[in-house]
Design a protein around this motif. Structure first.
Motif, PDB file in Angstrom:
ATOM      1  N   ALA A  11      19.557  51.398 -15.477  1.00 48.52           N
ATOM      2  CA  ALA A  11      20.720  50.705 -16.028  1.00 48.52           C
ATOM      3  C   ALA A  11      21.294  51.465 -17.215  1.00 48.52           C
ATOM      4  O   ALA A  11      22.519  51.560 -17.373  1.00 48.52           O
ATOM      5  CB  ALA A  11      20.345  49.284 -16.433  1.00 48.52           C
ATOM      6  N   GLY A 143      23.425  45.811  -7.872  1.00 45.60           N
ATOM      7  CA  GLY A 143      22.364  46.395  -8.680  1.00 45.60           C
ATOM      8  C   GLY A 143      21.111  46.686  -7.872  1.00 45.60           C
ATOM      9  O   GLY A 143      20.433  47.690  -8.087  1.00 45.60           O
ATOM     10  N   MET A 263      20.169  45.650 -14.375  1.00 45.35           N
ATOM     11  CA  MET A 263      21.150  46.218 -13.456  1.00 45.35           C
ATOM     12  C   MET A 263      22.375  45.318 -13.298  1.00 45.35           C
ATOM     13  O   MET A 263      23.476  45.805 -13.018  1.00 45.35           O
ATOM     14  CB  MET A 263      20.508  46.442 -12.087  1.00 45.35           C
ATOM     15  CG  MET A 263      19.377  47.438 -12.088  1.00 45.35           C
ATOM     16  SD  MET A 263      19.919  49.089 -12.591  1.00 45.35           S
ATOM     17  CE  MET A 263      21.071  49.473 -11.273  1.00 45.35           C
TER      18      MET A 263
END
Length: 287
Positions: A11, A143, A263
């Protein structure tokens, strides 16, 4: 040994990349802006919105926040959404859920233009996803795919079990996986034999909201496990998977916290940047 997938690291890389692209776009006068709408004073929602606003500012984007009281009416919220929808400075709009019970969340979400729907939750966005058309995809499912890609886990031809069929994760994730060539099985609350679905899978994604639902009896050796769940317990945060029991069985697994959670915000930044670029494209065509 089971490898832990470091969602926080992945991330951070995505957020840094977005920040660099925002800085480059700013040179040409295009600065993305995200409008977050919070109705009421739910403590958890306030924390989530604060984290999103912090991430937006760190990425160099503009922060357009609106906070309405708990007693705000449907028309009050609709008026705010419509004003933000008409504002060319606002690239994306996010209505924080859940809303107070007297409000119709889906009706309000559907007021967000599909081109500014950075959560990917409107009916129009769901339709575009189902048809494979360009659009903004829900952040958490996106994500999950980013995590798998970052780990070089192939999806084309893979057998994937998605446990959970919710509107926020399970359903859109299934569509995204199918678009990538995966063979997808979906288990849910009516599935009579969960292990029969999950033990055949190369990848198991669990998003049920049921703490500790999936354990070693549900997976085969070498599986990749993505745990989307998050639960507060007296001993800390936990997921939908009994992760400690899968050590040495799973090839790779996401932790809770530090797996899928980071994410979601990273992909919100990606969606806001995409929305800003598509908005600039529309303006160029109109001109």
């Amino acid at each position: 040994m089971t490898t832990t997938i470091d969602g926080s690291r992945i991330a951070r890389r995505i957020r840094q990349q977005v920040a660099e692209e925002v800085a480059a776009a700013a040179l040409s006068g295009t600065v993305p802006g995200l409008a977050t709408i919070l109705v009421g004073d739910d403590p958890a929602s306030a924390v989530y919105v604060a984290a999103k606003r912090r991430a937006i500012k760190e990425a160099g984007m503009r922060d357009f926040h609106r906070h309405l009281p708990h007693h705000a009416t449907h028309d009050d919220v609709a008026e705010v959404i419509d004003a933000l929808a008409a504002d060319p400075e606002v690239s994306g709009i996010l209505l924080q859920l859940p809303l107070p019970r007297h409000l119709d969340g889906m009706a309000l979400i559907n007021r967000i233009p599909v081109t500014k729907d950075v959560d990917g939750l409107t009916t129009a966005s769901a339709g575009r996803l189902a048809r494979g058309e360009r659009g903004l995809r829900p952040c958490t499912p996106s994500g999950v795919l980013e995590l798998l890609d970052a780990e070089n886990i192939p999806l084309r031809g893979a057998n994937v079990a998605v446990v959970g069929w919710g509107e926020l994760v399970g359903k859109p994730l299934t569509q995204l996986l199918l678009s990538r060539g995966a063979t997808v099985s979906v288990a849910h609350e009516h599935t009579t034999d969960l292990a029969a679905v999950t033990r055949a899978a190369d990848i198991v994604v669990v998003a049920t909201g049921v703490r500790g639902l999936v354990g070693p009896e549900h997976v085969r050796p070498g599986v990749v496990v993505i745990d989307v769940g998050i639960h507060r317990t007296p001993s800390g945060l936990a997921g939908d998977v009994r992760s400690a029991e899968l050590d040495g069985i799973a090839d790779r697994i996401t932790p809770v916290p530090g797996g899928v959670g980071p994410m979601t915000i990273a992909m919100l930044l990606v969606n806001t940047l995409r929305a800003a670029r598509w908005g600039a494209e529309r303006e160029a065509v109109a001109a």
